[in-house]
Write a protein that holds these residues in place. Structure first.
Motif, PDB file in Angstrom:
ATOM      1  N   MET A   1      20.575  33.283 -22.312  1.00  0.00           N
ATOM      2  CA  MET A   1      21.542  32.268 -22.694  1.00  0.00           C
ATOM      3  C   MET A   1      20.898  30.886 -22.549  1.00  0.00           C
ATOM      4  SD  MET A   1      25.303  31.927 -21.102  1.00  0.00           S
ATOM      5  CE  MET A   1      26.456  30.833 -21.727  1.00  0.00           C
ATOM      6  N   LYS A   2      21.071  30.058 -23.575  1.00  0.00           N
ATOM      7  CA  LYS A   2      20.496  28.717 -23.548  1.00  0.00           C
ATOM      8  C   LYS A   2      21.298  27.802 -22.629  1.00  0.00           C
ATOM      9  CE  LYS A   2      18.415  28.479 -28.086  1.00  0.00           C
ATOM     10  NZ  LYS A   2      18.326  27.719 -29.322  1.00  0.00           N
ATOM     11  N   LYS A   3      20.589  26.950 -21.929  1.00  0.00           N
ATOM     12  CA  LYS A   3      21.227  25.962 -21.069  1.00  0.00           C
ATOM     13  C   LYS A   3      21.690  24.777 -21.919  1.00  0.00           C
ATOM     14  CE  LYS A   3      20.397  23.100 -17.044  1.00  0.00           C
ATOM     15  NZ  LYS A   3      19.427  22.655 -16.053  1.00  0.00           N
ATOM     16  N   GLN A   4      22.925  24.357 -21.723  1.00  0.00           N
ATOM     17  CA  GLN A   4      23.446  23.215 -22.462  1.00  0.00           C
ATOM     18  C   GLN A   4      23.032  21.926 -21.771  1.00  0.00           C
ATOM     19  OE1 GLN A   4      27.691  23.734 -22.766  1.00  0.00           O
ATOM     20  NE2 GLN A   4      27.477  24.888 -24.654  1.00  0.00           N
ATOM     21  N   LYS A   5      22.671  20.943 -22.579  1.00  0.00           N
ATOM     22  CA  LYS A   5      22.333  19.627 -22.045  1.00  0.00           C
ATOM     23  C   LYS A   5      23.565  18.739 -22.104  1.00  0.00           C
ATOM     24  CE  LYS A   5      17.469  19.490 -23.232  1.00  0.00           C
ATOM     25  NZ  LYS A   5      16.413  18.704 -23.863  1.00  0.00           N
ATOM     26  N   LYS A   6      23.704  17.900 -21.093  1.00  0.00           N
ATOM     27  CA  LYS A   6      24.798  16.929 -21.074  1.00  0.00           C
ATOM     28  C   LYS A   6      24.237  15.551 -21.389  1.00  0.00           C
ATOM     29  CE  LYS A   6      27.829  19.226 -17.836  1.00  0.00           C
ATOM     30  NZ  LYS A   6      28.636  19.061 -16.610  1.00  0.00           N
ATOM     31  N   TYR A   7      24.952  14.836 -22.221  1.00  0.00           N
ATOM     32  CA  TYR A   7      24.574  13.479 -22.596  1.00  0.00           C
ATOM     33  C   TYR A   7      25.717  12.539 -22.261  1.00  0.00           C
ATOM     34  CZ  TYR A   7      20.941  15.753 -25.347  1.00  0.00           C
ATOM     35  OH  TYR A   7      19.867  16.505 -25.728  1.00  0.00           O
ATOM     36  N   ASN A   8      25.379  11.372 -21.773  1.00  0.00           N
ATOM     37  CA  ASN A   8      26.348  10.290 -21.581  1.00  0.00           C
ATOM     38  C   ASN A   8      26.073   9.254 -22.662  1.00  0.00           C
ATOM     39  OD1 ASN A   8      27.487  11.380 -19.251  1.00  0.00           O
ATOM     40  ND2 ASN A   8      25.878  10.516 -17.987  1.00  0.00           N
ATOM     41  N   ILE A   9      27.120   8.855 -23.355  1.00  0.00           N
ATOM     42  CA  ILE A   9      26.985   7.860 -24.416  1.00  0.00           C
ATOM     43  C   ILE A   9      27.850   6.659 -24.041  1.00  0.00           C
ATOM     44  CG2 ILE A   9      27.325   7.355 -26.862  1.00  0.00           C
ATOM     45  CD1 ILE A   9      26.987  10.390 -27.350  1.00  0.00           C
ATOM     46  N   TYR A  10      27.211   5.510 -23.944  1.00  0.00           N
ATOM     47  CA  TYR A  10      27.892   4.266 -23.608  1.00  0.00           C
ATOM     48  C   TYR A  10      27.858   3.339 -24.822  1.00  0.00           C
ATOM     49  CZ  TYR A  10      27.146   5.988 -18.883  1.00  0.00           C
ATOM     50  OH  TYR A  10      27.123   6.773 -17.763  1.00  0.00           O
ATOM     51  N   THR A  11      28.985   2.722 -25.111  1.00  0.00           N
ATOM     52  CA  THR A  11      29.062   1.785 -26.233  1.00  0.00           C
ATOM     53  C   THR A  11      29.782   0.512 -25.779  1.00  0.00           C
ATOM     54  OG1 THR A  11      31.176   2.669 -27.017  1.00  0.00           O
ATOM     55  CG2 THR A  11      29.170   3.653 -27.922  1.00  0.00           C
ATOM     56  N   ASP A  12      29.488  -0.571 -26.471  1.00  0.00           N
ATOM     57  CA  ASP A  12      30.183  -1.823 -26.216  1.00  0.00           C
ATOM     58  C   ASP A  12      30.055  -2.688 -27.459  1.00  0.00           C
ATOM     59  OD1 ASP A  12      31.700  -3.660 -24.856  1.00  0.00           O
ATOM     60  OD2 ASP A  12      30.031  -4.500 -23.728  1.00  0.00           O
ATOM     61  N   ALA A  13      31.038  -3.536 -27.667  1.00  0.00           N
ATOM     62  CA  ALA A  13      31.011  -4.439 -28.821  1.00  0.00           C
ATOM     63  C   ALA A  13      31.748  -5.718 -28.463  1.00  0.00           C
ATOM     64  CB  ALA A  13      31.670  -3.786 -30.031  1.00  0.00           C
ATOM     65  N   SER A  14      31.396  -6.788 -29.166  1.00  0.00           N
ATOM     66  CA  SER A  14      32.081  -8.059 -28.938  1.00  0.00           C
ATOM     67  C   SER A  14      32.027  -8.900 -30.206  1.00  0.00           C
ATOM     68  CB  SER A  14      31.433  -8.825 -27.780  1.00  0.00           C
ATOM     69  OG  SER A  14      30.122  -9.199 -28.128  1.00  0.00           O
ATOM     70  N   PHE A  15      32.900  -9.918 -30.246  1.00  0.00           N
ATOM     71  CA  PHE A  15      32.923 -10.848 -31.372  1.00  0.00           C
ATOM     72  C   PHE A  15      33.214 -12.230 -30.834  1.00  0.00           C
ATOM     73  CE2 PHE A  15      35.081 -13.221 -34.719  1.00  0.00           C
ATOM     74  CZ  PHE A  15      34.130 -13.139 -35.725  1.00  0.00           C
ATOM     75  N   ASP A  16      32.435 -13.207 -31.285  1.00  0.00           N
ATOM     76  CA  ASP A  16      32.629 -14.596 -30.884  1.00  0.00           C
ATOM     77  C   ASP A  16      33.210 -15.361 -32.068  1.00  0.00           C
ATOM     78  OD1 ASP A  16      32.428 -16.942 -29.288  1.00  0.00           O
ATOM     79  OD2 ASP A  16      30.584 -17.460 -30.358  1.00  0.00           O
ATOM     80  N   ASN A  17      34.446 -15.830 -31.919  1.00  0.00           N
ATOM     81  CA  ASN A  17      35.113 -16.558 -33.006  1.00  0.00           C
ATOM     82  C   ASN A  17      34.408 -17.859 -33.358  1.00  0.00           C
ATOM     83  OD1 ASN A  17      37.283 -14.819 -33.629  1.00  0.00           O
ATOM     84  ND2 ASN A  17      38.387 -15.519 -31.822  1.00  0.00           N
ATOM     85  N   LYS A  18      33.873 -18.542 -32.364  1.00  0.00           N
ATOM     86  CA  LYS A  18      33.249 -19.843 -32.601  1.00  0.00           C
ATOM     87  C   LYS A  18      32.006 -19.719 -33.496  1.00  0.00           C
ATOM     88  CE  LYS A  18      31.712 -23.971 -30.211  1.00  0.00           C
ATOM     89  NZ  LYS A  18      31.493 -24.606 -28.910  1.00  0.00           N
ATOM     90  N   SER A  19      31.159 -18.757 -33.210  1.00  0.00           N
ATOM     91  CA  SER A  19      29.934 -18.601 -34.005  1.00  0.00           C
ATOM     92  C   SER A  19      30.055 -17.538 -35.087  1.00  0.00           C
ATOM     93  CB  SER A  19      28.768 -18.234 -33.084  1.00  0.00           C
ATOM     94  OG  SER A  19      29.007 -16.975 -32.485  1.00  0.00           O
ATOM     95  N   SER A  20      31.160 -16.802 -35.115  1.00  0.00           N
ATOM     96  CA  SER A  20      31.395 -15.706 -36.067  1.00  0.00           C
ATOM     97  C   SER A  20      30.292 -14.653 -36.023  1.00  0.00           C
ATOM     98  CB  SER A  20      31.548 -16.242 -37.494  1.00  0.00           C
ATOM     99  OG  SER A  20      32.695 -17.050 -37.590  1.00  0.00           O
TER     100      SER A  20
END
Length: 50
Positions: free
Chosen positions: A1-20
């Motif tokens: 039986m194959k061993k399953q790998k675990k992955y952690n995925i982190y995401t982030d996003a932002s928007f600055d109205n002043k500089s668009s």
């Protein structure tokens, strides 16, 4: 039986109205090691479709 790998995925996003400027980043980790990281900024306007 194959061993399953675990992955952690982190995401982030932002928007600055002043500089668009929007930015986002993605980090994929496994066993406390960074496998892939990616970040980008964008000045492209996304139009809403209603």
């Amino acid at each position: 039986m194959k061993k399953q790998k675990k992955y952690n995925i982190y995401t982030d996003a932002s928007f600055d109205n002043k500089s668009s400027v929007a930015t986002y980043s993605i980090i994929i980790m496994s066993e406390n090691k960074i496998l892939k990281s990616y970040s980008k900024k964008s000045r492209i306007e996304i139009k809403k479709f209603y």
